[in-house]
Motif scaffolding. Structure first.
Motif, PDB file in Angstrom:
ATOM      1  N   THR A  12     -20.766  -8.318  27.340  1.00 50.04           N
ATOM      2  CA  THR A  12     -20.885  -7.445  28.511  1.00 50.04           C
ATOM      3  C   THR A  12     -19.871  -6.308  28.470  1.00 50.04           C
ATOM      4  OG1 THR A  12     -19.517  -9.053  29.748  1.00 50.04           O
ATOM      5  CG2 THR A  12     -21.911  -9.185  30.036  1.00 50.04           C
ATOM      6  N   LEU A  15     -21.393  -3.712  26.162  1.00 46.00           N
ATOM      7  CA  LEU A  15     -22.566  -3.039  26.716  1.00 46.00           C
ATOM      8  C   LEU A  15     -22.255  -2.232  27.971  1.00 46.00           C
ATOM      9  CD1 LEU A  15     -25.242  -5.867  26.314  1.00 46.00           C
ATOM     10  CD2 LEU A  15     -24.948  -3.825  24.901  1.00 46.00           C
ATOM     11  N   GLU A  16     -21.082  -2.452  28.555  1.00 46.15           N
ATOM     12  CA  GLU A  16     -20.771  -1.808  29.837  1.00 46.15           C
ATOM     13  C   GLU A  16     -20.865  -0.285  29.791  1.00 46.15           C
ATOM     14  OE1 GLU A  16     -17.712  -2.365  33.567  1.00 46.15           O
ATOM     15  OE2 GLU A  16     -17.194  -3.235  31.624  1.00 46.15           O
ATOM     16  N   PRO A  17     -20.490   0.407  28.693  1.00 43.01           N
ATOM     17  CA  PRO A  17     -20.651   1.872  28.676  1.00 43.01           C
ATOM     18  C   PRO A  17     -22.085   2.343  28.875  1.00 43.01           C
ATOM     19  CG  PRO A  17     -19.153   1.172  26.938  1.00 43.01           C
ATOM     20  CD  PRO A  17     -19.755  -0.075  27.506  1.00 43.01           C
ATOM     21  N   LEU A  18     -23.059   1.455  28.642  1.00 44.02           N
ATOM     22  CA  LEU A  18     -24.463   1.833  28.837  1.00 44.02           C
ATOM     23  C   LEU A  18     -24.907   1.684  30.293  1.00 44.02           C
ATOM     24  CD1 LEU A  18     -26.059   0.050  25.738  1.00 44.02           C
ATOM     25  CD2 LEU A  18     -25.364   2.447  25.939  1.00 44.02           C
ATOM     26  N   ALA A  19     -24.092   1.015  31.114  1.00 42.60           N
ATOM     27  CA  ALA A  19     -24.497   0.712  32.488  1.00 42.60           C
ATOM     28  C   ALA A  19     -24.850   1.955  33.298  1.00 42.60           C
ATOM     29  CB  ALA A  19     -23.418  -0.097  33.192  1.00 42.60           C
ATOM     30  N   ARG A  21     -26.110   4.803  32.430  1.00 37.57           N
ATOM     31  CA  ARG A  21     -27.413   5.329  32.024  1.00 37.57           C
ATOM     32  C   ARG A  21     -28.547   4.413  32.494  1.00 37.57           C
ATOM     33  NH1 ARG A  21     -27.908   6.627  25.787  1.00 37.57           N
ATOM     34  NH2 ARG A  21     -26.076   7.848  26.419  1.00 37.57           N
ATOM     35  N   LEU A  22     -28.345   3.108  32.378  1.00 39.87           N
ATOM     36  CA  LEU A  22     -29.367   2.165  32.827  1.00 39.87           C
ATOM     37  C   LEU A  22     -29.561   2.230  34.338  1.00 39.87           C
ATOM     38  CD1 LEU A  22     -28.414  -0.918  30.611  1.00 39.87           C
ATOM     39  CD2 LEU A  22     -30.361   0.613  30.310  1.00 39.87           C
TER      40      LEU A  22
END
Length: 431
Positions: A12, A15-19, A21-22
């Motif tokens: 997590t 992946l947090e830098p993608l949050a 954008r998601l």
């Protein structure tokens, strides 16, 4: 910490830098509030008041509405405490904006990523957190525990499928469940499942059985009652895809001037409902378009939030949606809260899919306050006699009201479990 939890935390964090954008993509789909996306990243949109703060969390509409009696109890018993309520859906946020008392704060819950969780907890610094029917988010729960937050899992419901998933990570689930100071499942079934995962159970509480009848606008009730006149009223409450048109077809010839009010569970489905009704040649009015019920309106789509109490009060008979999935070959929903009409003394009919409310539905059926039919086209056989016999309809509604009152003691049990965990009251005159 178990290897599974270490792996989860690392994943997590990666992946947090993608949050952002998601979350932006979800906002474009209407699944997030664009103006409040930062809250999902743990960034508060309001300042934290001074003093102790109690955090209550529910994921979606049903869970957050079940928290309202808890909010009221906290405010009355401990006015020195600030109350923060978090939820995870746009619809729940809109309802809470209408229903939360002044001074109670609402925020969207943070995503379960280390940075977002830390930002949320560092800002709000809760003394106690109560999670209702909550998913077990490892980062959020364990980070709160590490900060000394007292934790309660209340009205917990867990499916066998979820249990099977967690059994693959026994060390992780034991660590998460051990973080809670109190665990109070909804029923014996959920208690047994949680115990099989290593939980210590402290009693049973189903908050959805607690609370008062939903509120309403008396002026709107008077206006709509006058427009309806002496026509019988059937309210199809919390309906889902396919149920609206099926119920309309079934009740089409039930009475010459039946007034049927459809209250969809998700108001954003209103265009699809309108399209289906138009294809079948039905005339109707839509509340969100500014159309009020009038003497010429026999079919009304009440696609607004926070008005369930108004339309239930107008009903002679209530049909509970989310319960006809099998007959309509739709994904199962599990039904919706039959206590809402019961608390108002309204006779109610539901389909067979009441898996989320099985114990409640059984109690109401046994009391004679709820009827179950297998499909929408079976509704006339039950509803017609109730519309023809007002005295029997009232007796059925009263039986439901008494059964609902007997079911509503869960709030007291939760309070008994939570009160010892509350911070000491501040000296009078100070916060």
């Amino acid at each position: 910490m178990s290897p599974a939890l270490i792996a989860y935390r690392l994943l997590t964090r990666m992946l947090e830098p993608l949050a952002p954008r998601l979350l932006d993509a979800r906002a474009k789909q209407g699944k997030e509030d664009p103006a409040r996306v930062d809250e999902r990243l743990g960034l508060a949109s309001v300042a934290r008041p001074a003093g102790d703060l109690i955090w209550l969390h529910g994921v979606s509409v049903g869970e957050t509405l079940s928290l309202l009696p808890v909010v009221d109890r906290l405010r009355k018993a401990r006015p020195d405490l600030t109350v923060l309520v978090t939820s995870g859906t746009v619809t729940s946020a809109a309802l809470l904006a209408r229903r939360l008392p002044a001074g109670v704060i609402h925020q969207f819950a943070p995503v379960d990523a280390p940075g977002a969780v830390a930002a949320f907890l560092d800002h709000w610094k809760p003394s106690l957190a109560v999670f209702v029917e909550s998913e077990l988010w490892p980062n959020l729960i364990l980070a709160a525990r590490d900060r000394g937050v007292k934790l309660v899992l209340a009205s917990a419901r867990i499916t066998e499928r979820t249990v099977e998933g967690w059994r693959r990570f026994p060390g992780a689930v034991r660590r998460i469940l051990s973080a809670f100071d109190r665990i109070l499942p909804q029923d014996e079934t959920s208690a047994a499942r949680l115990e099989s995962l290593g939980a210590r159970i402290d009693g049973h509480v189903n908050l959805k059985l607690s609370g008062e009848a939903p509120p309403h606008d008396p002026a709107a009730f008077t206006r709509l009652s006058a427009a309806i006149g002496d026509r019988p009223v059937v309210v199809a409450a919390s309906t889902h895809d396919g149920e609206e048109i099926a119920i309309v077809r079934a009740l089409d010839k039930l009475a010459d001037r039946l007034c049927l009010i459809i209250v969809p569970r998700h108001p954003d489905r209103s265009p699809d409902i309108a399209a289906a009704l138009t294809r079948d040649g039905y005339g109707f009015a839509v509340r969100s378009q500014g159309r009020d019920l009038d003497r010429d309106t026999d079919l009304y789509v009440a696609d607004t939030l926070g008005e369930m109490g108004l339309f239930l009060r107008l009903a002679d008979v209530v049909v509970m949606g989310g319960s006809f999935s099998a007959a309509l070959e739709k994904p199962p929903v599990g039904g919706h809260n039959p206590l809402e009409p019961a608390r108002l003394g309204k006779p109610a009919v539901t389909g067979p899919d009441m898996t989320n409310w099985a114990a409640v539905a059984d109690a109401l059926v046994n009391a004679g306050g709820l009827s179950i039919v297998q499909a929408p086209w079976d509704l006339p056989a039950v509803i017609a006699p109730l519309l023809a016999d007002d005295a029997e309809a009232k007796r059925m509604g009263e039986r439901g009201r008494r059964a609902a009152a007997e079911a509503g003691s869960g709030l007291d049990r939760l309070w008994d479990a939570v009160e010892p965990l509350l911070p000491r009251a501040a000296p009078r005159g100070r916060r």
